[in-house]
Design a protein around this motif. Structure first.
Motif, PDB file in Angstrom:
ATOM      1  N   ARG A   1       0.859  -1.187   0.000  1.00 40.38           N
ATOM      2  CA  ARG A   1       0.000   0.000   0.000  1.00 40.38           C
ATOM      3  C   ARG A   1       0.895   1.237   0.000  1.00 40.38           C
ATOM      4  NH1 ARG A   1      -4.398  -0.722   4.740  1.00 40.38           N
ATOM      5  NH2 ARG A   1      -3.020   0.829   5.671  1.00 40.38           N
TER       6      ARG A   1
ATOM      7  N   PRO B   1     -10.809  -6.342   5.707  1.00 39.43           N
ATOM      8  CA  PRO B   1     -10.209  -5.000   5.692  1.00 39.43           C
ATOM      9  C   PRO B   1      -9.799  -4.523   7.088  1.00 39.43           C
ATOM     10  CG  PRO B   1     -12.127  -5.052   4.261  1.00 39.43           C
ATOM     11  CD  PRO B   1     -12.125  -6.341   5.023  1.00 39.43           C
TER      12      PRO B   1
ATOM     13  N   GLU C   1      -5.958  -3.518   8.478  1.00 41.78           N
ATOM     14  CA  GLU C   1      -5.647  -2.271   9.187  1.00 41.78           C
ATOM     15  C   GLU C   1      -4.979  -2.563  10.529  1.00 41.78           C
ATOM     16  OE1 GLU C   1      -5.737   0.687   7.964  1.00 41.78           O
ATOM     17  OE2 GLU C   1      -6.672  -0.014   6.104  1.00 41.78           O
TER      18      GLU C   1
END
Length: 303
Positions: free
Chosen positions: A55, A164, A168
């Motif tokens: 990312r 998700p 995180e």
């Protein structure tokens, strides 16, 4: 005015658990494409499969290890060595369990191994669609009493529920670090390894209970032809003549179907049209022969 610099985080994460709890499904879900083979049979994964998630703010390298189980042959010994060694090499461990599975000796064995490491551990309770909220709370309490997990996250690897959130939380736990791989790289395994795994997955899927995990796939040749197609020649290794007959099928029908299904995945991987040629070969008791294990990609000296 001085620009604010963003901290880049990176780290290595191991996915562990009993066979068939959804580790490969989770890895493929997180990475966003198929790099680990999936099967409804236990012990599908034999090597560490590294998946890379990049990312703007982080890069996480995942290792999907063989399901922890009692070895019955040299191949099984190799698989357990891989799984245990991985615990010492990573920054975070994801321990995957099934929401609807009973806590047994296998789970106790893994938790005992976790007590031997100082690496933080997330408990991932997978397949949450199979239990009620009340039952899920009981599972959480059961595991909380046995190990001080850094996080407990209920997920559905198949449906993507809470994945998700999991990503995180993983990034949150990572330290500042370098980018180990190029941003567009999703695995450190060579194409030959992935192609062999895709073929083996189709064999396991189509033969169901008829073929145990005595199957290996060796890529003999990958070559781009003048017409633009990629030629792939591969040999499926089995332990008995009867298994060879099952994989070939009546008038070659089974082997043809394996090839058709595998070719689709290989074309998606390579981004090119593929001509896939398959052979089947008998190598008796190969799972107990160190030289053949090495030939088929299971090199004990690397772990």
């Amino acid at each position: 005015m001085k620009q604010k610099t963003t901290t880049f985080k990176s780290g290595f994460v191991s996915i562990i658990g009993r066979p068939n709890v959804g580790k490969s499904t989770l890895l493929n879900r997180v990475i966003g494409q198929k790099i680990a083979i999936m099967s409804d049979k236990p012990q599908t994964t034999r090597n560490k499969v590294q998946g890379v998630l990049t990312r703007d703010d982080a890069q996480i390298v995942f290792m999907d290890t063989p399901g922890i189980h009692k070895p019955k042959h040299r191949l099984g010994d190799f698989m357990m060595k891989v799984a245990k060694n991985t615990l010492r090499e990573v920054d975070l461990i994801l321990y995957v369990v099934e929401a609807d599975a009973k806590f047994g000796p296998g789970e106790q064995y893994i938790i005992e191994r976790l007590h031997e490491t100082k690496t933080p551990v997330f408990l991932l309770i997978n397949k949450i669609d199979k239990v009620s909220p009340e039952e899920l709370l009981k599972v959480i309490d059961l595991y909380k009493d046995r190990y001080p997990f850094a996080e407990i996250i209920p997920i559905s690897a198949l449906e993507g529920n809470n994945v998700p959130t999991l990503v995180e939380q993983i990034v949150e736990h990572m330290e500042e670090g370098p980018q180990y791989y190029p941003a567009d790289q999703v695995t450190d395994h060579p194409e030959r390894f992935i192609i062999a795994e895709l073929i083996r997955e189709k064999v396991l899927h189509l033969t169901k209970e008829e073929i145990p995990h005595s199957v290996a796939v060796v890529i003999e040749q990958i070559k781009k032809r003048d017409n633009g197609k990629v030629y792939v020649g591969a040999t499926v290794i089995v332990e008995r003549s009867s298994q060879k007959g099952i994989i070939i099928g009546k008038h070659g029908a089974m082997l043809k179907e394996v090839g058709q299904l595998a070719r689709g995945d290989i074309e998606a991987l390579l981004g090119s049209s593929v001509y896939l040629e398959l052979w089947v070969k008998v190598q008796k008791d190969w799972r107990n022969r160190p030289s053949q294990l090495k030939d088929y990609g299971f090199n004990e000296n690397e772990y």
